[in-house]
Design a protein around this motif. Structure first.
Motif, PDB file in Angstrom:
ATOM      1  N   VAL A   3       0.838  -1.102  -0.312  1.00  0.00           N
ATOM      2  CA  VAL A   3       0.156  -0.493  -0.069  1.00  0.00           C
ATOM      3  C   VAL A   3       0.435   0.897  -0.226  1.00  0.00           C
ATOM      4  N   LEU A   4       0.557   2.171  -1.124  1.00  0.00           N
ATOM      5  CA  LEU A   4       1.276   3.255  -1.014  1.00  0.00           C
ATOM      6  C   LEU A   4       0.605   4.594  -0.562  1.00  0.00           C
ATOM      7  N   ALA A   5       0.739   5.631   0.286  1.00  0.00           N
ATOM      8  CA  ALA A   5      -0.014   6.435   0.196  1.00  0.00           C
ATOM      9  C   ALA A   5      -1.256   6.596   0.837  1.00  0.00           C
ATOM     10  N   PRO A   6      -1.920   4.885   1.922  1.00  0.00           N
ATOM     11  CA  PRO A   6      -3.049   4.534   1.948  1.00  0.00           C
ATOM     12  C   PRO A   6      -3.967   5.714   3.404  1.00  0.00           C
ATOM     13  N   HIS A   7      -5.199   5.331   3.307  1.00  0.00           N
ATOM     14  CA  HIS A   7      -5.695   6.159   4.372  1.00  0.00           C
ATOM     15  C   HIS A   7      -6.068   5.458   5.913  1.00  0.00           C
ATOM     16  N   ILE A   8      -6.149   5.400   6.946  1.00  0.00           N
ATOM     17  CA  ILE A   8      -6.696   4.810   7.715  1.00  0.00           C
ATOM     18  C   ILE A   8      -7.825   5.789   8.102  1.00  0.00           C
ATOM     19  N   LEU A   9      -7.446   6.525   8.269  1.00  0.00           N
ATOM     20  CA  LEU A   9      -8.466   7.562   9.258  1.00  0.00           C
ATOM     21  C   LEU A   9      -8.264   9.214   8.402  1.00  0.00           C
ATOM     22  N   VAL A  10      -9.265   9.852   8.648  1.00  0.00           N
ATOM     23  CA  VAL A  10      -9.624  11.239   7.999  1.00  0.00           C
ATOM     24  C   VAL A  10      -8.499  12.173   8.592  1.00  0.00           C
ATOM     25  N   GLU A  11      -7.311  12.768   8.765  1.00  0.00           N
ATOM     26  CA  GLU A  11      -6.682  13.646   8.986  1.00  0.00           C
ATOM     27  C   GLU A  11      -7.466  15.373   8.520  1.00  0.00           C
ATOM     28  N   ASP A  12      -6.845  16.309   9.002  1.00  0.00           N
ATOM     29  CA  ASP A  12      -6.969  17.727   9.107  1.00  0.00           C
ATOM     30  C   ASP A  12      -5.892  18.020   7.209  1.00  0.00           C
ATOM     31  N   ILE A  13      -4.939  17.861   7.281  1.00  0.00           N
ATOM     32  CA  ILE A  13      -4.383  17.825   6.225  1.00  0.00           C
ATOM     33  C   ILE A  13      -4.732  16.909   5.152  1.00  0.00           C
ATOM     34  N   SER A  14      -5.463  15.852   5.105  1.00  0.00           N
ATOM     35  CA  SER A  14      -6.252  14.954   3.807  1.00  0.00           C
ATOM     36  C   SER A  14      -7.155  16.682   3.494  1.00  0.00           C
ATOM     37  N   VAL A  15      -8.064  16.585   4.217  1.00  0.00           N
ATOM     38  CA  VAL A  15      -9.216  17.333   4.266  1.00  0.00           C
ATOM     39  C   VAL A  15      -8.849  18.701   4.200  1.00  0.00           C
ATOM     40  N   ARG A  16      -8.147  19.417   4.233  1.00  0.00           N
ATOM     41  CA  ARG A  16      -6.914  21.144   3.325  1.00  0.00           C
ATOM     42  C   ARG A  16      -6.947  20.416   2.221  1.00  0.00           C
ATOM     43  N   SER A  17      -6.633  19.760   1.614  1.00  0.00           N
ATOM     44  CA  SER A  17      -5.742  19.428   0.183  1.00  0.00           C
ATOM     45  C   SER A  17      -6.208  18.824  -0.282  1.00  0.00           C
ATOM     46  N   ILE A  18      -7.671  18.042  -0.408  1.00  0.00           N
ATOM     47  CA  ILE A  18      -8.857  17.989  -1.172  1.00  0.00           C
ATOM     48  C   ILE A  18      -9.627  19.164  -1.098  1.00  0.00           C
ATOM     49  N   GLU A  19     -10.182  19.911  -0.607  1.00  0.00           N
ATOM     50  CA  GLU A  19     -10.587  21.627  -0.786  1.00  0.00           C
ATOM     51  C   GLU A  19      -9.793  22.556  -1.568  1.00  0.00           C
ATOM     52  N   VAL A  20      -8.295  22.193  -1.942  1.00  0.00           N
ATOM     53  CA  VAL A  20      -7.680  22.798  -2.345  1.00  0.00           C
ATOM     54  C   VAL A  20      -8.049  21.868  -4.215  1.00  0.00           C
ATOM     55  N   ALA A  21      -7.789  20.584  -3.845  1.00  0.00           N
ATOM     56  CA  ALA A  21      -7.794  20.356  -5.082  1.00  0.00           C
ATOM     57  C   ALA A  21      -9.493  20.645  -6.088  1.00  0.00           C
ATOM     58  N   ARG A  22     -10.835  20.938  -5.189  1.00  0.00           N
ATOM     59  CA  ARG A  22     -11.802  21.226  -5.687  1.00  0.00           C
ATOM     60  C   ARG A  22     -11.489  22.273  -6.105  1.00  0.00           C
ATOM     61  N   TRP A  37     -14.779   8.681   9.836  1.00  0.00           N
ATOM     62  CA  TRP A  37     -14.535   7.198   9.567  1.00  0.00           C
ATOM     63  C   TRP A  37     -12.786   6.596   9.322  1.00  0.00           C
ATOM     64  N   ASN A  38     -13.095   5.850   9.747  1.00  0.00           N
ATOM     65  CA  ASN A  38     -11.938   4.901  10.302  1.00  0.00           C
ATOM     66  C   ASN A  38     -11.376   3.417  10.210  1.00  0.00           C
ATOM     67  N   ILE A  39      -9.946   2.960  10.658  1.00  0.00           N
ATOM     68  CA  ILE A  39     -10.769   1.863  10.100  1.00  0.00           C
ATOM     69  C   ILE A  39      -9.889   0.946  10.358  1.00  0.00           C
ATOM     70  N   THR A  40      -9.236   2.236  11.703  1.00  0.00           N
ATOM     71  CA  THR A  40      -7.938   1.242  11.938  1.00  0.00           C
ATOM     72  C   THR A  40      -8.020  -0.391  12.320  1.00  0.00           C
ATOM     73  N   ALA A  41      -9.387  -0.055  13.060  1.00  0.00           N
ATOM     74  CA  ALA A  41      -9.219  -1.065  14.374  1.00  0.00           C
ATOM     75  C   ALA A  41      -9.689  -2.410  13.177  1.00  0.00           C
ATOM     76  N   GLU A  42      -9.422  -2.493  11.794  1.00  0.00           N
ATOM     77  CA  GLU A  42     -10.148  -3.186  10.876  1.00  0.00           C
ATOM     78  C   GLU A  42      -8.717  -3.955  11.101  1.00  0.00           C
ATOM     79  N   LEU A  43      -7.679  -3.028  11.146  1.00  0.00           N
ATOM     80  CA  LEU A  43      -6.243  -3.922   9.888  1.00  0.00           C
ATOM     81  C   LEU A  43      -6.054  -4.700  11.737  1.00  0.00           C
ATOM     82  N   ALA A  44      -6.382  -5.518  12.247  1.00  0.00           N
ATOM     83  CA  ALA A  44      -6.360  -6.571  13.229  1.00  0.00           C
ATOM     84  C   ALA A  44      -6.491  -7.441  12.370  1.00  0.00           C
ATOM     85  N   HIS A  45      -7.600  -7.235  11.651  1.00  0.00           N
ATOM     86  CA  HIS A  45      -7.511  -8.770  10.664  1.00  0.00           C
ATOM     87  C   HIS A  45      -7.076  -9.377   9.962  1.00  0.00           C
TER      88      HIS A  45
END
Length: 270
Positions: A138-157, A195-203
């Motif tokens: 996995v390259l640059a995956p997301h396991i939770l939503v961070e402020d940096i992600s939202v800011r960059s996606i707003e810039v993309a819009r 959105w957060n998938i951290t708990a699912e990673l243990a599987h």
């Protein structure tokens, strides 16, 4: 890469999925399946899948999710919910693998290679996969939503609405509005902030190589370090001089790391 289409049912309607095989003549070799980013497609990978598969001596499969590339566009009325990556991982991807003979006891060894949203889909698939999955990268995956992600996606819009991004995406997608707004609107939806998938990673039980650039504008290193805490078999690769796309920014280092990683693993899971 020779582009083809596979017919599937998705969201209650028939869709055509754009696929491309790499080194199809290696009929008994392991298969690496490439899962693109939130604005990606088969063509946007450019030559990286070919280069990696040649280095490994493996077959490769690249596909565009519905709404992207030359796959069936997303209907204007269709909006995605916070579970959109779960549905891709546990409904669409298994259906595609089955249609292509890449699942079941007679299937070749299977690896997944996902970037950004495709990395998250890879992790979600691995967390619920049968033991037949040999490994995941996995390259640059997301396991939770961070402020940096939202800011960059707003810039993309902003770049899409008033800059050159729409014209750039139109080279790679039959319907760039389908590709962009499906991704952008759900990521900026307040309902998605939890959105957060951290708990699912243990599987996840297969080997995982998690890669992130130190200059990633869409996420911090917590995105991959959090994987390793939940799935301790994970190896981390943190690349200097690298942004959100290691396969574009550091392709040679990435290919060498993948080669070394897969050589450490059994051909098939125990």
């Amino acid at each position: 890469m020779s582009v083809q289409h596979v017919s599937l049912a998705w969201n209650g309607r028939p869709v055509e999925i754009e696929i491309a095989w790499i080194l199809p003549e290696l009929s008994t070799a392991p298969v690496m399946v490439f899962l693109h980013e939130g604005l990606g497609s088969v063509a946007m990978w450019k030559d990286f899948p070919q280069r990696l598969c040649q280095a490994l001596g493996w077959r490769g499969l690249v596909y565009s999710r519905p709404g992207y590339g030359r796959s069936t566009p997303r209907p204007v009325s269709e909006t995605w919910g916070p579970d959109f990556m779960h549905r891709q991982a546990r409904e669409l991807l298994p259906a595609l693998l089955q249609a292509l003979g890449l699942s079941g006891p007679e299937a070749p060894p299977l690896w997944l290679f996902g970037h950004s949203d495709g990395g998250s889909i890879t992790l979600l698939h691995a967390s619920g996969a049968s033991p037949s999955l040999s490994g995941a990268i996995v390259l640059a995956p997301h396991i939770l939503v961070e402020d940096i992600s939202v800011r960059s996606i707003e810039v993309a819009r902003q770049a899409y609405e008033s800059g050159p991004l729409r014209a750039g995406l139109a080279r790679y997608h039959d319907d760039p509005d389908s590709a962009f707004w499906g991704w952008n609107r759900i990521w900026l939806d307040p309902a998605f902030r939890d959105w957060n998938i951290t708990a699912e990673l243990a599987h996840i039980h297969c080997p995982v190589l998690a890669v992130q650039g130190l200059d990633d504008e869409y996420g911090t290193l917590e995105q991959i370090r959090g994987i390793a805490r939940q799935a301790p078999q994970t190896q981390l690769l943190e690349l200097p001089g690298c942004g959100h796309s290691p396969h574009r920014d550091q392709p040679e280092a990435l290919i060498a790391a993948v080669q070394a990683f897969v050589k450490q693993q059994p051909l098939r899971p125990a």
